[in-house]
Design a protein around this motif. Sequence first.
Motif, PDB file in Angstrom:
ATOM      1  N   SER A  54      46.700  35.683  89.167  1.00 35.53           N
ATOM      2  CA  SER A  54      47.838  36.385  88.488  1.00 35.53           C
ATOM      3  C   SER A  54      47.296  37.760  87.722  1.00 35.53           C
ATOM      4  O   SER A  54      46.626  38.077  87.410  1.00 35.53           O
ATOM      5  N   ASP A  55      48.065  39.072  88.189  1.00 32.29           N
ATOM      6  CA  ASP A  55      48.022  40.264  88.267  1.00 32.29           C
ATOM      7  C   ASP A  55      48.422  40.336  86.271  1.00 32.29           C
ATOM      8  O   ASP A  55      49.817  39.471  86.013  1.00 32.29           O
ATOM      9  N   LYS A  56      48.573  41.240  85.696  1.00 29.29           N
ATOM     10  CA  LYS A  56      49.429  41.725  84.400  1.00 29.29           C
ATOM     11  C   LYS A  56      51.113  41.819  84.486  1.00 29.29           C
ATOM     12  O   LYS A  56      51.168  40.797  83.473  1.00 29.29           O
ATOM     13  N   LYS A  57      51.734  41.997  85.519  1.00 31.41           N
ATOM     14  CA  LYS A  57      52.738  41.998  85.960  1.00 31.41           C
ATOM     15  C   LYS A  57      53.297  40.237  86.186  1.00 31.41           C
ATOM     16  O   LYS A  57      53.978  39.805  85.939  1.00 31.41           O
ATOM     17  N   GLU A  58      52.313  39.948  86.684  1.00 29.17           N
ATOM     18  CA  GLU A  58      52.426  38.111  86.273  1.00 29.17           C
ATOM     19  C   GLU A  58      51.964  37.547  85.361  1.00 29.17           C
ATOM     20  O   GLU A  58      53.101  36.127  84.820  1.00 29.17           O
ATOM     21  N   MET A  59      51.383  37.961  84.742  1.00 30.25           N
ATOM     22  CA  MET A  59      50.984  37.469  83.315  1.00 30.25           C
ATOM     23  C   MET A  59      52.535  37.672  82.174  1.00 30.25           C
ATOM     24  O   MET A  59      51.849  36.799  81.464  1.00 30.25           O
ATOM     25  N   GLU A  60      52.808  38.922  82.356  1.00 31.28           N
ATOM     26  CA  GLU A  60      54.191  38.876  81.643  1.00 31.28           C
ATOM     27  C   GLU A  60      54.807  38.205  81.949  1.00 31.28           C
ATOM     28  O   GLU A  60      55.180  37.047  81.105  1.00 31.28           O
ATOM     29  N   LEU A  61      55.399  37.534  83.022  1.00 33.04           N
ATOM     30  CA  LEU A  61      56.283  36.208  83.338  1.00 33.04           C
ATOM     31  C   LEU A  61      56.260  35.303  83.392  1.00 33.04           C
ATOM     32  O   LEU A  61      56.895  34.129  82.135  1.00 33.04           O
ATOM     33  N   LEU A  62      54.856  34.933  83.572  1.00 33.04           N
ATOM     34  CA  LEU A  62      53.988  33.635  82.867  1.00 33.04           C
ATOM     35  C   LEU A  62      54.010  33.474  81.055  1.00 33.04           C
ATOM     36  O   LEU A  62      55.163  32.274  80.628  1.00 33.04           O
ATOM     37  N   ALA A  63      53.797  34.329  80.539  1.00 37.44           N
ATOM     38  CA  ALA A  63      54.144  34.801  79.215  1.00 37.44           C
ATOM     39  C   ALA A  63      55.671  34.607  79.026  1.00 37.44           C
ATOM     40  O   ALA A  63      56.073  33.576  77.989  1.00 37.44           O
ATOM     41  N   GLU A  64      56.415  35.142  79.522  1.00 39.40           N
ATOM     42  CA  GLU A  64      57.868  35.178  78.971  1.00 39.40           C
ATOM     43  C   GLU A  64      58.302  33.738  79.167  1.00 39.40           C
ATOM     44  O   GLU A  64      59.144  32.870  78.804  1.00 39.40           O
ATOM     45  N   LYS A  65      57.917  33.188  80.445  1.00 35.73           N
ATOM     46  CA  LYS A  65      58.647  31.972  80.359  1.00 35.73           C
ATOM     47  C   LYS A  65      57.687  30.431  80.784  1.00 35.73           C
ATOM     48  O   LYS A  65      58.723  29.230  80.387  1.00 35.73           O
ATOM     49  N   ASN A  66      56.909  30.947  79.284  1.00 32.40           N
ATOM     50  CA  ASN A  66      56.091  30.001  78.363  1.00 32.40           C
ATOM     51  C   ASN A  66      55.458  28.849  80.034  1.00 32.40           C
ATOM     52  O   ASN A  66      55.747  27.478  79.085  1.00 32.40           O
ATOM     53  N   VAL A  67      55.483  29.219  80.809  1.00 35.49           N
ATOM     54  CA  VAL A  67      54.510  27.843  81.941  1.00 35.49           C
ATOM     55  C   VAL A  67      53.891  28.052  81.305  1.00 35.49           C
ATOM     56  O   VAL A  67      52.635  28.793  81.005  1.00 35.49           O
ATOM     57  N   TYR A  68      52.587  26.605  81.191  1.00 39.06           N
ATOM     58  CA  TYR A  68      51.981  25.978  81.519  1.00 39.06           C
ATOM     59  C   TYR A  68      51.209  26.323  82.981  1.00 39.06           C
ATOM     60  O   TYR A  68      51.254  25.645  84.443  1.00 39.06           O
ATOM     61  N   ILE A  69      49.985  26.827  82.565  1.00 34.09           N
ATOM     62  CA  ILE A  69      48.672  26.961  83.684  1.00 34.09           C
ATOM     63  C   ILE A  69      47.996  25.620  84.202  1.00 34.09           C
ATOM     64  O   ILE A  69      47.255  25.301  82.820  1.00 34.09           O
ATOM     65  N   ALA A  70      47.754  25.132  84.645  1.00 34.56           N
ATOM     66  CA  ALA A  70      46.939  24.615  85.486  1.00 34.56           C
ATOM     67  C   ALA A  70      46.102  24.797  85.831  1.00 34.56           C
ATOM     68  O   ALA A  70      45.545  25.212  87.441  1.00 34.56           O
ATOM     69  N   HIS A  71      44.613  24.467  85.355  1.00 30.85           N
ATOM     70  CA  HIS A  71      43.257  25.737  85.178  1.00 30.85           C
ATOM     71  C   HIS A  71      42.459  24.254  85.941  1.00 30.85           C
ATOM     72  O   HIS A  71      41.678  23.503  85.583  1.00 30.85           O
ATOM     73  N   CYS A  72      42.319  24.792  87.859  1.00 30.35           N
ATOM     74  CA  CYS A  72      41.344  24.003  87.907  1.00 30.35           C
ATOM     75  C   CYS A  72      40.587  24.156  88.849  1.00 30.35           C
ATOM     76  O   CYS A  72      40.004  24.348  90.331  1.00 30.35           O
ATOM     77  N   PRO A  73      38.820  24.233  88.273  1.00 31.32           N
ATOM     78  CA  PRO A  73      38.244  24.923  88.193  1.00 31.32           C
ATOM     79  C   PRO A  73      37.032  24.669  89.645  1.00 31.32           C
ATOM     80  O   PRO A  73      36.958  25.643  90.706  1.00 31.32           O
ATOM     81  N   GLN A  74      37.175  22.917  89.990  1.00 29.95           N
ATOM     82  CA  GLN A  74      36.292  22.633  90.699  1.00 29.95           C
ATOM     83  C   GLN A  74      36.815  22.467  91.972  1.00 29.95           C
ATOM     84  O   GLN A  74      36.423  23.786  93.263  1.00 29.95           O
ATOM     85  N   SER A  75      38.362  22.918  92.285  1.00 34.60           N
ATOM     86  CA  SER A  75      38.935  23.275  93.451  1.00 34.60           C
ATOM     87  C   SER A  75      38.817  24.684  93.933  1.00 34.60           C
ATOM     88  O   SER A  75      38.886  25.206  94.724  1.00 34.60           O
ATOM     89  N   ASN A  76      38.563  25.180  92.697  1.00 30.94           N
ATOM     90  CA  ASN A  76      38.979  26.905  92.910  1.00 30.94           C
ATOM     91  C   ASN A  76      37.532  27.728  93.728  1.00 30.94           C
ATOM     92  O   ASN A  76      37.130  28.133  94.654  1.00 30.94           O
TER      93      ASN A  76
END
Length: 433
Positions: free
Chosen positions: A271-293
């Motif tokens: 996610s870049d700055k623009k996408e982060m702004e969208l996620l913040a505006e929409k209050n989206v929960y991020i599921a961080h999956c470090p082992q999969s990544n």
Amino acid sequence: MSNSFFLKGDICWSASPHSLHTIEGGFLLCKDGKSGGVFSEVPKAYEAVPVKDFSGKLIIPGLTDLHIHAPQFAFRALGMDMELLEWLNTHTFPEETKYRDLDYARKAYGLFVDDIKKGPNTRLCVYATIHVPATLLLMDMLEESGLVSFVGKVNMDRNSPDSLREDDSAAATRQWLESFSKGRGGGRGPYKNTAAILTPRFTPSCTDGLMKSLAEIQKKGGLPLQSHLSENLKEIEWVKELCPASENYGAAYADLGLMDGPTIMAHCVWSDKKEMELLAEKNVYIAHCPQSNTNLSSGIAPIRRFMERGIPVGLGSDVAGGSNTSIFRAVSDAIAVSKLRQVLVAPDEKALTLEEAFYLGTAGGGAFFGKLSGTDFGAAGSFDEGWDFDALVIDEGNLADTVGRSIRERLERAVYLSDDRHIAGKYVRGVPL
Ligand code: GUN
Ligand code: FE
């Protein structure tokens, strides 16, 4: 106070995203499935309340897996030398096809539910498959287990093998929701711990028409929604081709109305700055999956940046992209990959501390369960008064040490070293499993 009890032990939970509360020999109160708070002595007013004595053992909140694929449990740890798209085609889609057979689904979902029940996770947001009967069966099995879950029938109507491409995915979704609303087994009683979540697999699998229908279904039913976002570079290139008019991958969802309700997006590695702004505006929960990544060569998500912007983050196993179901593993992996990110990619993004990663695995993800319409779930992952009472008792047993350790050190060792055999007690909404 018939539905009240105390757990006595060495209690530890997040005081904030960056700090812990610890109380040695404390008393954790459960009142009607909710936390009544933590005390150093039993208060006078509660002298009649029974105490379950776990002295010397660690008591922490239950863990939340914000992103897991139940039908992928049976083939964990295969194809871990591939990248995402090759792995989906080689292993995932052929396996998910098998869930059109209810006998196979019963057997494989049985193994999945048993595993989660024995482990440290108390809540989960689950992908099933496209198949309505097998998804309802999984919901029944999870309900039976006492775990709390959101479960989604997966939507796929393009760029999928014939065996997984639906003719009318929206109609199948309505049928699934209709059957679910009738209760367990089509009428054997209401679901208390299991709820529905809309689950378009990811943009490449879903036509615009399907996405728009899901947005309508969501508006009518007030349902939450989960999907995958900005996981892997080849996937992101593909989405650019599929959605040339959208500003970024996140916008490809938002432009079709799919971020207007409670939303979880898995990964957000790129996610870049623009996408982060969208996620913040929409209050989206991020599921961080470090082992999969790591397993699927996706990359390292900018979790420090999300946290600084106040974007809600929880942890996911993403089985079978991740091989281990325990969110303890996700806590330690979140720390490990954040250190690599700081050293190799972004020196100004400080690596996560134990406190921060533990918060993500407990209250961070567990907060998604609070105040969602259509359920009476509360948020989980904290012992602050009023949170749902999800608790784990960890008997460190053979992790025992040559010297006395602080509760914080014991938590750290439990995160890195404990397994299911160390779980001496597990409570979900106040009920022992
Ligand atoms: N993107 C679309 N489907 C999947 C899946 O099953 N696993 C992962 N990790 N990413 C996906
Ligand atoms: Fe996934």
